[in-house]
Design a protein around this motif. Structure first.
Motif, short mmCIF file in Angstrom:
data_model
loop_
_atom_site.label_atom_id
_atom_site.label_comp_id
_atom_site.label_asym_id
_atom_site.label_seq_id
_atom_site.Cartn_x
_atom_site.Cartn_y
_atom_site.Cartn_z
N ALA A 183 0.98 -1.23 -0.45
CA ALA A 183 0.29 -0.15 0.28
C ALA A 183 1.16 1.32 0.31
CB ALA A 183 -0.75 -0.34 1.29
N LEU A 184 1.81 1.72 1.20
CA LEU A 184 2.51 2.59 1.23
C LEU A 184 3.51 2.89 0.15
CD1 LEU A 184 3.11 4.97 2.45
CD2 LEU A 184 5.00 3.66 3.80
N ALA A 185 4.35 1.86 -0.44
CA ALA A 185 4.97 1.96 -1.68
C ALA A 185 4.28 1.84 -3.10
CB ALA A 185 5.95 0.01 -1.71
N ALA A 186 3.23 2.21 -3.11
CA ALA A 186 1.71 2.25 -4.18
C ALA A 186 2.01 3.81 -3.97
CB ALA A 186 1.42 1.79 -4.83
N ALA A 187 1.49 4.04 -3.21
CA ALA A 187 0.69 5.35 -2.69
C ALA A 187 2.21 6.70 -2.58
CB ALA A 187 -0.18 5.22 -1.44
#
Length: 603
Positions: A183-187
């Protein structure tokens, strides 16, 4: 579900069926990545639109936009997108063998080496800033060229640290993905885009809009450079925090030469540099040519945003999802299964990309009118943007097929083929972009640059497919039934698209209503498209939604059983039918065990 047959023997299907929890986790991760990637792409497009609206179609905009993307281009040449493809498997393997601490040790040594190289690249970029600035402003009219060169040089000096920030961010992404955190990697890239937008708003509030080169102060360019670099730093910090939360903190270490795993990762990154570098060099060449047109760099960047946005939503997304199936077939040394997975991927790719192609080609003009805001609301620029969008509508499909061919070659441990394809694409792009300089700047030159993007993807794709064709023989690469299915589905949606085009031409609505009509037409057109796909897909021997590993299998009498269904090639399906008939004729019921077959006289 994985394949349940190994060469020469049949394994019970239950032994190869993953647990439901694992299936749900994979599905949930895919949805998470897709959703946050879409958010990041939308904010990236919004950033370009805000630049055009606030700064206008001026040479100052060209200088800022071209200079601000240089660090990312340098990072792409150094490692770029291949960094994740190489580091993620290393993190997974290290964590499996030695736990998270071992994974952190390996990625720390890789990070130490890569950050050192990134630092040298940043210093080199700073030293070459006067020369690079000249390439970006050489076509600016003489009275303002010296000022443009000074502003460009100052901007490049203040954005050079971004090379290290991007390296750190990509390592953080790889660490998170290796530990199944998505999640954080993509956001996080969305935060960078929002930070850049905030920098632009503050700059315009302090110095005003529509600045030209003669009156733009150096402080304005310094603020833009510091603000954009700060946004990238925040992005990198978020990715490092995500890696820490995933149990693989990024602590750069020495001693990569003494660590075989770290050495192997760095060696593979070096071998893959041309695959990442060629698109970056092509992008820079297009930027240099686009800088000869006021506002041209912004138009080309908008074109690239749409091109990559459509690609990653459609064809390229399918190629990334299909890669594990191709790799599993190679690991099993099963050529037939590889061909099955390849044909399925091509079909899904066409299903995803063809509607986007049709919609954008037909509605290129209204889409360009919606995207052009502020200083970009110029009739000539809108017409050029519309032509560029129509060209990249085709390029996103060709680019997806190109990317899929390279992914398949990588799955076969062939890194030479992708390098050759990348060089072929670079040569075609540079040749066509250079020829576009012969076109008038007032109309046609920017469209020529979009054609250069298409030419590069076509040349690279044909090269990759030709090499893959030799490796796949005797398996076929395409299936006529699949092409006919997509053609019939496309024909079903064309009347809806034609009706939408007629409504826009007759009503000539305001921009808000125009956007609503475009969205509604696109959604309604997908209904007959999907219905035809479902109808024709369910009429075959195997439902089109199934993966190749879940298709029916050839009876065990055949060596190395083969998926026999919609995805098998025709001569293999014919062989399956013949084998099934012969097998049925050679088996007789056993009187002692009801329903149990026994071998025939030769068994």
């Amino acid at each position: 579900m994985r394949g349940n047959v190994v060469s020469g023997a049949e394994t019970p299907a239950r032994a190869e069926t993953p647990a439901p929890a694992a299936t749900r986790s994979t599905a949930r991760s895919s949805v998470t990545v897709a959703a946050w990637t879409l958010v990041s792409r939308v904010t990236g497009l919004l950033r370009v639109l805000v630049i055009g609206a606030l700064l206008g179609s001026t040479y100052f905009t060209n200088v800022f936009q071209a200079g601000s993307v240089l660090p990312n281009s340098v990072f792409t040449v150094m490692a770029g997108p291949v960094l994740g493809m190489v580091v993620v498997p290393a993190v997974v393997r290290s964590a499996a063998l030695g736990g998270p601490n071992r994974a952190a040790e390996v990625i720390g040594r890789v990070a130490g080496r890569l950050l050192a190289v990134a630092g040298l690249c940043a210093v080199g970029l700073a030293l070459l800033s006067p020369l690079l600035a000249w390439t970006l402003v050489f076509d600016v009219p003489e009275p303002e060229r010296a000022r443009a060169w000074l502003l460009s040089t100052v901007l490049i000096l203040f954005v050079t640290p971004q090379v290290m920030f991007y390296t750190l961010a990509e390592l953080g992404v790889a660490a998170q993905q290796g530990r199944q955190r998505f999640a954080l990697a993509a956001a996080a890239p969305a935060v960078e885009s929002l930070g850049t937008i905030a920098t632009l708003v503050v700059t315009v509030w302090l110095f005003g809009t529509g600045a030209d080169l003669a009156h733009a102060p150096l402080a304005m360019m310094v603020l833009l450079g510091v603000g954009t670099s700060g946004s990238v730093l925040v992005h990198a910090a978020l990715q490092c925090y995500g890696a820490y939360r995933a149990g693989v903190p990024l602590r750069p270490r020495r001693g990569w030469r003494d660590d075989p795993e770290a050495r192997d990762v760095l060696r593979r990154i070096v071998r893959s540099i041309p695959v990442a570098a060629c698109p970056a060099v092509a992008n820079y060449g297009l930027t240099v040519v686009a800088a000869t047109v006021p506002g041209g760099v912004l138009i080309v960047q908008l074109t690239y945003q749409v091109f990559y946005g459509l690609s990653f939503v459609g064809a390229r997304a399918v190629s990334m999802a299909a890669l594990p199936g191709l790799a599993e077939a190679v690991a099993a040394d099963d050529q037939r299964r590889f061909g099955t997975a390849w044909r399925q991927g091509v079909f899904y790719m066409l299903v995803a990309a063809v509607p986007l192609l049709c919609l954008l080609v037909v509605f290129a003009q209204p889409t360009a009118d919606i995207l052009a805001n502020g200083g970009l609301r110029d009739g000539n620029l809108i017409a050029e943007l519309a032509a560029c969008l129509a060209v990249v509508a085709v390029a996103q499909l060709i680019g997806g097929l190109h990317d899929y061919g390279q992914q398949a070659l990588f799955a076969r441990f062939d890194d030479r083929g992708p390098r050759i394809a990348s060089f072929a694409g670079l040569g075609a792009t540079m040749l066509v972009s250079g020829a576009s300089l012969a076109l008038p700047a007032e109309g046609g030159r920017l469209t020529g640059l979009a054609v250069a993007i298409l030419a590069g993807e076509l040349a690279g794709g044909l090269t990759a497919w030709a090499r893959l064709r030799r490796a796949m023989r005797p398996e076929s690469m395409l299936d006529r039934r699949h092409a006919l299915t997509v053609t019939a589905a496309t024909a079903a949606m064309l009347p809806v698209i034609a009706l939408g085009w007629w409504l826009l031409a007759v009503l000539r609505p305001a921009r808000g209503v125009e956007l609503a009509l475009l969205v509604a037409c696109g959604l309604v057109a997908l209904v007959p498209y999907g219905l035809v796909l479902l109808l024709l897909g369910s009429a075959g021997t195997d439902r089109w939604r199934r993966r190749p590993s879940t298709a029916r299998l050839v009876p065990a009498q055949r060596d190395g059983a083969l998926p026999a269904g919609r995805w098998a090639s025709r001569h293999h399906r014919r062989g399956c039918a013949e084998t099934t008939t012969v097998g049925a004729a050679l088996t007789v019921p056993d009187a002692t065990v009801p329903g149990a077959p026994v071998s025939g006289p030769g068994g």
